[in-house]
Each structure stands twice: as structure tokens, then as C-alpha cells.
Design an enzyme around this catalytic site. Sequence first.
Site, PDB file in Angstrom:
ATOM      1  N   SER A 108       0.844  -1.191   0.000  1.00 55.73           N
ATOM      2  CA  SER A 108       0.000   0.000   0.000  1.00 55.73           C
ATOM      3  C   SER A 108       0.883   1.245   0.000  1.00 55.73           C
ATOM      4  O   SER A 108       1.704   1.435  -0.890  1.00 55.73           O
ATOM      5  CB  SER A 108      -0.967  -0.033   1.192  1.00 55.73           C
ATOM      6  OG  SER A 108      -1.943   0.981   1.101  1.00 55.73           O
ATOM      7  N   GLU A 203      -1.974  -2.799  -7.911  1.00 54.57           N
ATOM      8  CA  GLU A 203      -3.192  -3.023  -7.132  1.00 54.57           C
ATOM      9  C   GLU A 203      -3.650  -1.680  -6.602  1.00 54.57           C
ATOM     10  O   GLU A 203      -2.913  -0.699  -6.620  1.00 54.57           O
ATOM     11  CB  GLU A 203      -2.927  -3.992  -5.977  1.00 54.57           C
ATOM     12  CG  GLU A 203      -1.871  -3.524  -4.957  1.00 54.57           C
ATOM     13  CD  GLU A 203      -2.388  -2.576  -3.882  1.00 54.57           C
ATOM     14  OE1 GLU A 203      -3.615  -2.609  -3.593  1.00 54.57           O
ATOM     15  OE2 GLU A 203      -1.587  -1.810  -3.330  1.00 54.57           O
ATOM     16  N   HIS A 273      -5.068  -5.378  -1.234  1.00 53.57           N
ATOM     17  CA  HIS A 273      -5.756  -5.151   0.030  1.00 53.57           C
ATOM     18  C   HIS A 273      -6.800  -6.232   0.318  1.00 53.57           C
ATOM     19  O   HIS A 273      -7.907  -5.956   0.761  1.00 53.57           O
ATOM     20  CB  HIS A 273      -6.416  -3.774   0.021  1.00 53.57           C
ATOM     21  CG  HIS A 273      -5.449  -2.647   0.108  1.00 53.57           C
ATOM     22  ND1 HIS A 273      -4.640  -2.282  -0.951  1.00 53.57           N
ATOM     23  CD2 HIS A 273      -5.151  -1.791   1.111  1.00 53.57           C
ATOM     24  CE1 HIS A 273      -3.883  -1.249  -0.584  1.00 53.57           C
ATOM     25  NE2 HIS A 273      -4.182  -0.932   0.652  1.00 53.57           N
TER      26      HIS A 273
END
Length: 317
Positions: A108, A203, A273
Site C-alpha cells: 500500500s 493493485e 488489500h
Amino acid sequence: MSDIAIRLIAPSGYPHDRAAMMRGVERLQAAGCAVSGLDVLERTELRYAGGDAQRVADLNALATCEQLPDIALSIRGGYGATRLLEYIDYAALHECLSGTNTVLVGHSDFTALQMALYAQSGLVTFGGPMLGPDFGAAAFSDFTWQHFWRTVTTSQATASWNAGGEAELDVEGPLWGGNLAMLCSLLGTPYFPKIDGGILFVEDVGEPPYRIERLLYQLHLSGVLDRQRALLLGDFSACRPSTYDNGYDLAAGFAQISQLTRVPVIANLPFGHEPDKFTLPFGVPARLRVSGGQARLDFHGYPHLDRPVPASPLENP
């Protein structure tokens, strides 16, 4: 066999889910890991896990500590790593960490640090689990645990998944990527590495489909995407269309990018995630083979520990 030494770092958001953080610590300790840096779990400043100086000190301290940890583990993502990039001591970290087996891991917002460390010092880090969201998750993923430890305790590893589609592919190149929004936020900066002929994985979370398409367009229009050998689509969690989108969704956006670029686009990579995720080293040699809807990614040349795989928490409930 001595304990695996894990040092917690908090480059981004504050540990808002205290219970998850403590579950993560307890599970790692039960698996034979010695966890240090617990003080970062007590820090909060606005939306961050402490001030900028405190958070960048977590990382820079790796260059001066008496003994390197086996693993430097990010506690969570969020936002905040970008604020640190100008203050990281890249030369010192390169001198201290290059050639060692210390594993730096997160995902992330952690993508910003991975990009910068590779661009500025050539350091290989890992996209993978974090303390709270993964090791401390209420719904524990043995998939994530097993792939993480099997990767970081061996000199080469494999990620295999059902990619679907009809692509037939066999390519080699540097493996790199992470959070799509973080990647694009660093375009045009000294912290965006120049990687040609790579295998790029992306992502994201919480972005509407049109924004995902726009970010991919940014990689295309900047010339980055078309210099790669393959684009791997990871998980795009909670990236939902609105009523205004009138049927336009992620599939439509991905189809547009697939038509736009000459680069093969491969779907369904377990990374992002979601509970199940692979651990993927950033910047190392890799080979991607896709046939009959099945994908296999082999990679090597990354820091790794000479240790056995710790027992899963499911074996020690």
C-alpha cells in the site's frame, strides 16, 4: 536456532486498530520471532504514526543499529511515506543494507518507500504482509503467512495463480510494482525508478473504476507501461462504479487499457488489500509464464533468511 528478529517500522498511518496490532505481535512471538520497536504502536500525530522526523528515523536507524534485524516490518499503510522521501539517508542505508539478508516488507503506502529505495540506492524490498492488516487480521490468512515465509527463507520462490483468459506468454524481466496510485504519484520525481523490460504488478483500493483507468493511462502516456514486458493486475478492492458510470466498471477500464497497449495484461494476481496475498520482491529478476489460463511467476536474487519456515498460527491456536 535463534529467534527471528523483527523490528517494527511505522512510516505511514497510526495504528488505529490496536487489537489487530497486538494480535500480530502475539502471533509472531508464538511463531518464534523476537519483536522489537513496539514503541511505534504508541505514536499518533494527526493521521500519522508520529511526526515526520520520528517516522523517517525508524527507517534511517537501520543504518546505525548495532545489529540489523532479520525483518523490518511495516505496521500498516494509509498515507505518510511520501512526506519522508526527501529525508531518507539513502547512501547510509545502501552502505549498511546492500548485500545483507535484511527483509524490508509492507504494501500500500509502503510502495513509495520501495520505489525510492530502489531508485536512490538499489535496495530490494518486498511487497507483502504488514503487522496489523495481515499478521494481526481477525480472519487470519494462512495463504499469506505461508507464502511470505517460504519466500523470505529461500533464495528463489514461485507464485502461481489462475489468471483466466487465453494469453500464452513466456517473458523475463525485473519484477516491480505495488500500489497504483502511489506509483503514479511519483512519476517525474527522482524517486521513480527507470525500469525497462520489466514485469509490472499493480493493485489499489477504494478508487472508482474511472480513476483506475486514468492512472493506467498515466503510465501509458508517460511511456512507462509500454516499456514493460507484462502488466499484472492484482486486487482492486472496493473500486466500485457509481450510478453515473452507467454500466462502466473495472472490467471495461481494463479492457480499454488492454486494447490501448501492446503489453500483455494478466489478471487475478493475489496481491493487494485482500487477505490472501503473495510476497513479491521489488526489482529482482523474474520469469512469467502463462498458458491455459494458469500463470506462474518465478523470481530470485533477493535478501532471504537462512531459517526454517515458522509454524502457522493455525497450528498453534
